[in-house]
Scaffold this motif. Sequence first.
Motif, mmCIF file in Angstrom:
data_model
loop_
_atom_site.group_PDB
_atom_site.id
_atom_site.type_symbol
_atom_site.label_atom_id
_atom_site.label_comp_id
_atom_site.label_asym_id
_atom_site.label_seq_id
_atom_site.Cartn_x
_atom_site.Cartn_y
_atom_site.Cartn_z
ATOM 1 N N ASN A 57 21.697 -41.258 -52.757
ATOM 2 C CA ASN A 57 20.826 -41.952 -51.813
ATOM 3 C C ASN A 57 20.512 -43.378 -52.249
ATOM 4 O O ASN A 57 19.790 -44.089 -51.564
ATOM 5 C CB ASN A 57 19.509 -41.181 -51.650
ATOM 6 C CG ASN A 57 19.725 -39.817 -51.021
ATOM 7 O OD1 ASN A 57 20.580 -39.659 -50.169
ATOM 8 N ND2 ASN A 57 18.947 -38.839 -51.460
ATOM 9 N N LEU A 58 21.020 -43.773 -53.421
ATOM 10 C CA LEU A 58 20.680 -45.090 -53.941
ATOM 11 C C LEU A 58 21.256 -46.211 -53.087
ATOM 12 O O LEU A 58 20.620 -47.221 -52.826
ATOM 13 C CB LEU A 58 21.180 -45.225 -55.380
ATOM 14 C CG LEU A 58 20.919 -46.564 -56.060
ATOM 15 C CD1 LEU A 58 19.427 -46.842 -56.120
ATOM 16 C CD2 LEU A 58 21.512 -46.581 -57.454
ATOM 17 N N GLY A 59 22.500 -46.067 -52.659
ATOM 18 C CA GLY A 59 23.123 -47.121 -51.874
ATOM 19 C C GLY A 59 24.504 -46.704 -51.415
ATOM 20 O O GLY A 59 24.994 -45.622 -51.744
ATOM 21 N N ASN A 60 25.139 -47.578 -50.652
ATOM 22 C CA ASN A 60 26.497 -47.319 -50.174
ATOM 23 C C ASN A 60 27.504 -47.873 -51.167
ATOM 24 O O ASN A 60 27.330 -48.968 -51.701
ATOM 25 C CB ASN A 60 26.699 -47.966 -48.804
ATOM 26 C CG ASN A 60 25.763 -47.384 -47.759
ATOM 27 O OD1 ASN A 60 25.522 -46.178 -47.746
ATOM 28 N ND2 ASN A 60 25.223 -48.238 -46.900
ATOM 29 N N ILE A 61 28.568 -47.131 -51.406
ATOM 30 C CA ILE A 61 29.603 -47.542 -52.354
ATOM 31 C C ILE A 61 30.919 -47.735 -51.607
ATOM 32 O O ILE A 61 31.361 -46.856 -50.863
ATOM 33 C CB ILE A 61 29.779 -46.506 -53.481
ATOM 34 C CG1 ILE A 61 28.495 -46.411 -54.303
ATOM 35 C CG2 ILE A 61 30.954 -46.883 -54.376
ATOM 36 C CD1 ILE A 61 28.551 -45.377 -55.414
#
Length: 245
Positions: A57-61
């Motif tokens: 959920n931290l960010g898009n990779i």
Amino acid sequence: MTLVFSTCCFSPFPPLHPGRLTVLPQEALVQIGGSIQLNCSLDCPDGTPQWKGLDTNLGNIISTPTYSLLLITNATVAMEGTKFCVGNCQGKSHQGSTNLQVYSLPDTLQLETQPKELVAGQPAHLHCSISKVYPPGSLTLSWYRGDQRLESPDAEEVADDEELFSYDSELEVPGEKVTEGMEFRCEVELLLPPSDRSFHRATAVTVSTKGKSWRSELGILARWVCNFSCQSHFPMSLAILVCQG
């Protein structure tokens, strides 16, 4: 004719890639609620670098064979910390990292005064505050009278439910220091180690000049009434009251 082949400057094997892994930016800084892009690249064909140990959920990779982008949006306090990227090149492992730092500093300060409008010669109470600040322990609040920095207690730091902090400072000013047209200013500085980047905010209030002009106009009016009463039938009792006022 004799052909001579030399191998001194030619190799049938392609040059080896150094396998250098790079993470940018080196000092990642983002405002709470803002966005940032972290880039991990590996100088090696089919190296496939990847971010390690990250919450999904931290960010898009976004990944390719030579780089991996970590896109962070709507940054929060929980997202800060060291981010690791790993890769493998020709059987050798490589690792890099960057420390993501988040901060928050609202655009405006709140400055309240008592009395609401400062009057020359009268003591004043000033209250300066700011909220939604991060990280803790990084903000300095200062008071100024004109260009002179004033001695004042350290601002009180209080945390809220969102792990953000508010700061309050009060200043008592004796009447003799409250002079006409003088500016009193509250300034804050947010200093972010280890990069030593800083952010500033300021707000000010100026001592009113209305008191002097009002008294001056009243004096002119009183003198006019006194002079007029001597040359007309204007009631002397009323003239005396105005002159004494």
